[in-house]
Design a protein around this motif. Structure first.
Motif, PDB file in Angstrom:
ATOM      1  N   GLY A   1       0.804  -1.223   0.000  1.00 42.06           N
ATOM      2  CA  GLY A   1       0.000   0.000   0.000  1.00 42.06           C
ATOM      3  C   GLY A   1       0.836   1.272   0.000  1.00 42.06           C
ATOM      4  O   GLY A   1       0.654   2.149  -0.860  1.00 42.06           O
ATOM      5  N   PRO A   2       1.778   1.418   0.942  1.00 40.06           N
ATOM      6  CA  PRO A   2       2.617   2.611   0.940  1.00 40.06           C
ATOM      7  C   PRO A   2       3.472   2.768  -0.319  1.00 40.06           C
ATOM      8  O   PRO A   2       3.665   3.895  -0.795  1.00 40.06           O
ATOM      9  CB  PRO A   2       3.502   2.408   2.185  1.00 40.06           C
ATOM     10  CG  PRO A   2       2.642   1.623   3.105  1.00 40.06           C
ATOM     11  CD  PRO A   2       1.909   0.662   2.201  1.00 40.06           C
ATOM     12  N   LEU A   3       3.979   1.668  -0.869  1.00 40.81           N
ATOM     13  CA  LEU A   3       4.782   1.782  -2.090  1.00 40.81           C
ATOM     14  C   LEU A   3       3.923   2.265  -3.261  1.00 40.81           C
ATOM     15  O   LEU A   3       4.371   3.083  -4.078  1.00 40.81           O
ATOM     16  CB  LEU A   3       5.443   0.452  -2.419  1.00 40.81           C
ATOM     17  CG  LEU A   3       6.528  -0.023  -1.436  1.00 40.81           C
ATOM     18  CD1 LEU A   3       7.062  -1.385  -1.846  1.00 40.81           C
ATOM     19  CD2 LEU A   3       7.664   0.999  -1.346  1.00 40.81           C
ATOM     20  N   VAL A   4       2.693   1.783  -3.353  1.00 38.58           N
ATOM     21  CA  VAL A   4       1.785   2.261  -4.401  1.00 38.58           C
ATOM     22  C   VAL A   4       1.429   3.727  -4.167  1.00 38.58           C
ATOM     23  O   VAL A   4       1.455   4.543  -5.106  1.00 38.58           O
ATOM     24  CB  VAL A   4       0.506   1.399  -4.448  1.00 38.58           C
ATOM     25  CG1 VAL A   4      -0.506   1.987  -5.423  1.00 38.58           C
ATOM     26  CG2 VAL A   4       0.840  -0.036  -4.847  1.00 38.58           C
ATOM     27  N   GLY A   5       1.116   4.077  -2.930  1.00 39.59           N
ATOM     28  CA  GLY A   5       0.786   5.474  -2.624  1.00 39.59           C
ATOM     29  C   GLY A   5       1.925   6.425  -2.920  1.00 39.59           C
ATOM     30  O   GLY A   5       1.727   7.518  -3.459  1.00 39.59           O
ATOM     31  N   GLY A   6       3.157   5.998  -2.586  1.00 41.25           N
ATOM     32  CA  GLY A   6       4.319   6.827  -2.879  1.00 41.25           C
ATOM     33  C   GLY A   6       4.560   6.988  -4.362  1.00 41.25           C
ATOM     34  O   GLY A   6       4.948   8.064  -4.835  1.00 41.25           O
ATOM     35  N   THR A   7       4.308   5.921  -5.123  1.00 43.77           N
ATOM     36  CA  THR A   7       4.463   5.990  -6.572  1.00 43.77           C
ATOM     37  C   THR A   7       3.468   6.963  -7.190  1.00 43.77           C
ATOM     38  O   THR A   7       3.831   7.790  -8.044  1.00 43.77           O
ATOM     39  CB  THR A   7       4.265   4.587  -7.187  1.00 43.77           C
ATOM     40  OG1 THR A   7       5.277   3.703  -6.678  1.00 43.77           O
ATOM     41  CG2 THR A   7       4.352   4.634  -8.703  1.00 43.77           C
ATOM     42  N   ILE A   8       2.214   6.870  -6.772  1.00 43.38           N
ATOM     43  CA  ILE A   8       1.189   7.789  -7.297  1.00 43.38           C
ATOM     44  C   ILE A   8       1.540   9.237  -6.966  1.00 43.38           C
ATOM     45  O   ILE A   8       1.412  10.132  -7.814  1.00 43.38           O
ATOM     46  CB  ILE A   8      -0.198   7.428  -6.733  1.00 43.38           C
ATOM     47  CG1 ILE A   8      -0.618   6.033  -7.210  1.00 43.38           C
ATOM     48  CG2 ILE A   8      -1.241   8.459  -7.146  1.00 43.38           C
ATOM     49  CD1 ILE A   8      -1.867   5.511  -6.531  1.00 43.38           C
ATOM     50  N   ALA A   9       2.006   9.465  -5.749  1.00 41.37           N
ATOM     51  CA  ALA A   9       2.378  10.824  -5.353  1.00 41.37           C
ATOM     52  C   ALA A   9       3.505  11.362  -6.228  1.00 41.37           C
ATOM     53  O   ALA A   9       3.477  12.524  -6.656  1.00 41.37           O
ATOM     54  CB  ALA A   9       2.795  10.838  -3.883  1.00 41.37           C
TER      55      ALA A   9
END
Length: 224
Positions: free
Chosen positions: A205-213
């Motif tokens: 989840g955090p890796l996906v969120g960081g990528t989107i950001a």
């Protein structure tokens, strides 16, 4: 430093014999905010980073190399393991006296209030997106602001009180994975399982969120 103080406040609030027992979720969010302040201050002085999601975003934006990112990831997980061991040492007697295995695990790692992996993943993506996107905004894509770690601390508190209810807001893969590994190998009396079936959520989840950001930072944030 992040995990010593962050895990420490959870132990203070969650372990029955602690003098901080029952202080509540708000105390945990405030404690984690100050933990981030301390950790980010130390990390800035050393040139390191605390969060694999932030490091991934910096690599996507070209501020660090992939090799540096992977080195940061390794150091972040190792540091989180060490921090979790120190929390256990500080609260050793309280862990021994605590009858609830879930309370013990909660000192080390996050868990959902309602277990639904898909929606838990969505929550972690959203929380980490907010973290990384706002961090990129006030660091101008890579250069820390004159306020140092203070904005990060307030941001983490805001995320905790606003978005932390569903999953306990890991928003940092190393923060969850490192202590969960420590929970697995430490000789904690009556500790129960380390809930590995959930462990992928606060990593992915955090890796996906960081990528989107990172992908949205270019078109939406004025980067110098």
């Amino acid at each position: 430093m992040l995990i010593i103080l962050g895990g420490g406040v959870v132990a203070a609030v969650s372990l029955t014999k602690s003098k901080g027992f029952g202080a509540g979720f708000l105390m945990v969010t405030i404690g984690w905010g100050f933990a981030v302040f301390a950790g980010a201050t130390v990390a800035y002085k050393s040139g390191g980073q605390l969060n694999p999601a932030v490091s991934l975003a910096q690599a996507i934006l070209g501020n660090i190399t992939v090799g540096t990112m992977l080195l940061f990831w390794l150091a972040q997980v190792i540091g989180a393991i060490i921090g979790a061991v120190i929390v256990w040492l500080a609260y050793k007697q309280h862990f021994d006296e605590e009858p609830d295995p879930a309370a013990k695990l909660g000192v080390f790692s996050t868990g959902p209030a309602i277990r639904n992996y898909a929606w838990n993943l969505v929550t972690e993506i959203i929380g980490t997106f907010v973290l990384v996107f706002v961090v990129l905004a006030f660091t101008n894509g890579g250069t820390p602001s004159d306020l140092g770690a203070i904005p990060v601390a307030f941001l983490v508190i805001a995320i905790g009180v606003s978005l932390g209810g569903p999953t306990g807001y890991a928003i940092n893969p190393a923060r969850d994975l490192g202590p969960r590994i420590a929970h697995a190998f430490l000789p904690i009396k009556g500790k129960g399982t380390s809930d590995w079936s959930y462990a992928w959520v606060p990593v992915v989840g955090p890796l996906v969120g960081g990528t989107i950001a990172a992908l949205l930072a270019g078109p939406l944030l004025p980067m110098a």
